[in-house]
Design an enzyme around this catalytic site. Structure first.
Site, PDB file in Angstrom:
ATOM      1  N   ASP A   1       0.845  -1.190   0.000  1.00  0.00           N
ATOM      2  CA  ASP A   1       0.000   0.000   0.000  1.00  0.00           C
ATOM      3  C   ASP A   1       0.882   1.243   0.000  1.00  0.00           C
ATOM      4  OD1 ASP A   1      -2.335   1.457   0.007  1.00  0.00           O
ATOM      5  OD2 ASP A   1      -2.567   1.421   2.172  1.00  0.00           O
TER       6      ASP A   1
ATOM      7  N   HIS B   1      -3.656  14.251   0.682  1.00  0.00           N
ATOM      8  CA  HIS B   1      -3.827  13.414   1.866  1.00  0.00           C
ATOM      9  C   HIS B   1      -2.610  13.501   2.785  1.00  0.00           C
ATOM     10  CE1 HIS B   1      -4.757   9.974   4.403  1.00  0.00           C
ATOM     11  NE2 HIS B   1      -3.622   9.395   4.044  1.00  0.00           N
TER      12      HIS B   1
ATOM     13  N   GLU C   1     -10.159   4.142   4.197  1.00  0.00           N
ATOM     14  CA  GLU C   1      -9.292   4.819   3.251  1.00  0.00           C
ATOM     15  C   GLU C   1      -9.739   4.418   1.854  1.00  0.00           C
ATOM     16  OE1 GLU C   1      -5.185   5.662   5.726  1.00  0.00           O
ATOM     17  OE2 GLU C   1      -5.152   4.146   4.122  1.00  0.00           O
TER      18      GLU C   1
ATOM     19  N   GLU D   1      -9.337   3.971  -1.852  1.00  0.00           N
ATOM     20  CA  GLU D   1      -8.148   3.791  -2.664  1.00  0.00           C
ATOM     21  C   GLU D   1      -8.487   3.073  -3.970  1.00  0.00           C
ATOM     22  OE1 GLU D   1      -4.721   2.308  -0.672  1.00  0.00           O
ATOM     23  OE2 GLU D   1      -5.343   3.049   1.311  1.00  0.00           O
TER      24      GLU D   1
ATOM     25  N   ASP E   1      -8.885   0.446   2.465  1.00  0.00           N
ATOM     26  CA  ASP E   1      -7.857   0.042   3.422  1.00  0.00           C
ATOM     27  C   ASP E   1      -8.319   0.461   4.822  1.00  0.00           C
ATOM     28  OD1 ASP E   1      -5.407  -0.815   4.474  1.00  0.00           O
ATOM     29  OD2 ASP E   1      -4.506   1.167   4.216  1.00  0.00           O
TER      30      ASP E   1
ATOM     31  N   ARG F   1      -6.981   3.888  13.691  1.00  0.00           N
ATOM     32  CA  ARG F   1      -6.056   5.009  13.867  1.00  0.00           C
ATOM     33  C   ARG F   1      -5.395   5.012  15.245  1.00  0.00           C
ATOM     34  NH1 ARG F   1      -5.057   6.231   8.718  1.00  0.00           N
ATOM     35  NH2 ARG F   1      -6.915   6.918   7.594  1.00  0.00           N
TER      36      ARG F   1
ATOM     37  N   GLN G   1      -2.785   2.269  15.186  1.00  0.00           N
ATOM     38  CA  GLN G   1      -1.738   2.697  14.266  1.00  0.00           C
ATOM     39  C   GLN G   1      -0.839   3.763  14.888  1.00  0.00           C
ATOM     40  OE1 GLN G   1      -3.307   4.397  10.665  1.00  0.00           O
ATOM     41  NE2 GLN G   1      -1.304   4.823   9.786  1.00  0.00           N
TER      42      GLN G   1
ATOM     43  N   LYS H   1      -3.603  -1.864  10.420  1.00  0.00           N
ATOM     44  CA  LYS H   1      -4.034  -2.003   9.030  1.00  0.00           C
ATOM     45  C   LYS H   1      -4.320  -3.454   8.637  1.00  0.00           C
ATOM     46  CE  LYS H   1      -3.030   2.263   7.369  1.00  0.00           C
ATOM     47  NZ  LYS H   1      -3.893   3.096   6.517  1.00  0.00           N
TER      48      LYS H   1
ATOM     49  N   THR I   1      -8.602  -5.610   4.440  1.00  0.00           N
ATOM     50  CA  THR I   1      -8.552  -4.720   3.285  1.00  0.00           C
ATOM     51  C   THR I   1      -9.594  -5.230   2.305  1.00  0.00           C
ATOM     52  OG1 THR I   1      -6.173  -4.349   3.577  1.00  0.00           O
ATOM     53  CG2 THR I   1      -7.120  -3.793   1.432  1.00  0.00           C
TER      54      THR I   1
ATOM     55  N   THR J   1      -4.595   6.484   0.250  1.00  0.00           N
ATOM     56  CA  THR J   1      -5.834   7.260   0.325  1.00  0.00           C
ATOM     57  C   THR J   1      -5.897   8.299  -0.785  1.00  0.00           C
ATOM     58  OG1 THR J   1      -5.830   6.993   2.714  1.00  0.00           O
ATOM     59  CG2 THR J   1      -7.260   8.694   1.812  1.00  0.00           C
TER      60      THR J   1
ATOM     61  N   GLU K   1      -9.174  12.818   7.843  1.00  0.00           N
ATOM     62  CA  GLU K   1      -9.131  14.126   7.192  1.00  0.00           C
ATOM     63  C   GLU K   1     -10.478  14.849   7.290  1.00  0.00           C
ATOM     64  OE1 GLU K   1      -6.784  14.217   3.276  1.00  0.00           O
ATOM     65  OE2 GLU K   1      -7.356  12.112   3.527  1.00  0.00           O
TER      66      GLU K   1
END
Length: 400
Positions: free
Chosen positions: A124, A131, A197, A199, A231, A235, A238, A251, A255, A344, A358
């Protein structure tokens, strides 16, 4: 009222003859038999039966099309991809073939869709300047938003292939260690900041040789097609784990990808130049004068049916061909079924942001149990047609 023929599509159907994405399906009468299919409107054409219906056009590839996964077809290489695509296009558009081909269609609503290929490796990237800048401002408000290396190379991480799942697969809220800046010690429990995310994923077909980098000009020889990808990201897990290395448990729990892989050739009309770059690139990444590496894909993100964002893939700073070149420049080889994702997708406007981090400036709210997230997308095709990418949907289940 007579039943509508699968050949007769509604005007503007994004899954018409210019698209023809590939997937894997099964039927209620043979649930354990997985077959290759091509989506055409709201129907699925059974590719495993096509050689019998059109032997002259496609019989040499019957063994590839009889496989229960796309991998043998992916490995066959671009000349075969193009031959089969041409035969499928003829099968659905030439009136002379209607009698033989009509019985090979199944209503989309009556089949079960599966993960269309066996994922070999999963990488990824972090390719959107918008982003990366937004995230940098949230996490490093007193420092430069972009790290010093960001405009010199496509940053990425190696993910977990075994947890790539097909659209519709529930996503169980992950547990792990968390530590807020004000906490004295880490705690363990379900993620409180579960995010998305939006993608675009790229599926590798033909493998490469170890120690032989894949240059920008060889992109089409190795990449079969594209799909939408979510994805999922915890947070809080992470943030605690990724210093000094990179994403791991935050993560790797899931997915999600589409059930349909759109061939690269279907996106020729959507090719576009990437944003202007203000840093000189090293030769292996310098795409000046090359085929436009950007793709004009318009994504829509919905949560519980409400549109929250429309990220534009055309705004991505790093292209997929540059990502592939960087991924192999050290001699790493490609394998059939490798999947690499864009990172992202975010644009410059507030309604073009591809994740909740975001969209909420890091303040939340994040995903709650029971929330359902759906990604859809389309790209411009020939003669004003739209090329639809298969949707990606996932519902959040509570920690078990």
């Amino acid at each position: 009222m007579p039943e509508q023929s699968p050949f007769d599509l509604a005007e503007g159907d994004p899954f018409g003859p210019h698209n023809l994405p590939y997937g894997v399906f099964s039927t209620a009468d043979a649930p354990d038999r997985r077959r290759l299919g091509v989506r055409y409107g709201d129907s699925v054409l059974d590719l495993s039966a096509l050689p019998s219906a059109l032997p002259a056009a496609i019989h040499p590839h019957a063994e590839l099309l009889a496989a229960p996964t796309l991998n043998p077809l992916l490995a066959a290489g671009r000349p075969v991809w193009r031959q089969i695509r041409a035969a499928v296009h003829s099968a659905v558009t030439d009136p002379a073939h209607r009698g033989e081909v009509a019985p090979l269609f199944h209503p989309l609503a009556e089949v079960t869709l599966h993960l269309p290929f066996e994922v070999a490796d999963y990488v990824d990237f972090y390719a959107s300047e918008h982003h990366a800048t937004n995230v940098g401002r949230i996490f490093r408000p007193n420092d430069a938003a972009l790290t010093p290396n960001w405009k010199h190379l496509p940053i990425g991480y190696h993910g977990r292939a075994g947890t790539v799942v097909v659209t519709g697969t529930p996503v169980v809220r992950p547990s792990g260690q968390r530590k807020a800046p004000a906490d004295e010690a880490p705690t363990f429990g379900p993620s409180l900041r579960l995010d998305i995310e939006a993608e675009v994923g790229f599926v590798v077909g033909a493998p490469s040789t170890l120690h032989e980098p894949v240059g920008l000009g060889a992109f089409r020889d190795h990449v079969f097609g594209v799909c939408l990808l979510n994805d999922w990201s915890a947070r809080d897990i992470q943030a605690w784990e990724y210093v000094p290395l990179g994403p791991f448990l935050g993560k790797s729990f899931a997915t999600s990808v589409s059930a349909w892989i759109t061939p690269l050739d279907a996106l020729d009309e959507a090719r576009t130049a990437p944003p202007a770059r203000d840093f000189p690139l090293l030769p292996y990444l310098d795409d000046a004068g090359a085929e436009p590496g950007g793709i004009d894909i318009r994504i829509e993100v919905r949560i519980n049916g409400e549109t929250v964002s429309r990220p534009p893939f055309s705004a991505m700073y790093w292209t997929a061909s540059q990502q592939l070149a960087h991924m192999t420049v050290n001699g790493a080889s490609l394998r059939t079924g490798d999947l690499f994702a864009s990172g992202t997708v975010s644009g410059p406007d507030p309604d073009q942001l591809g994740c909740l981090l975001e969209l909420t400036q890091g303040k939340g709210p994040y995903l709650q149990d029971g929330d359902e997230v759906t990604l859809t997308a389309w790209a411009p095709g020939p003669d004003g047609a739209r090329i639809g990418l298969g949707e990606v949907t996932g519902r959040i289940l509570p920690t078990g």
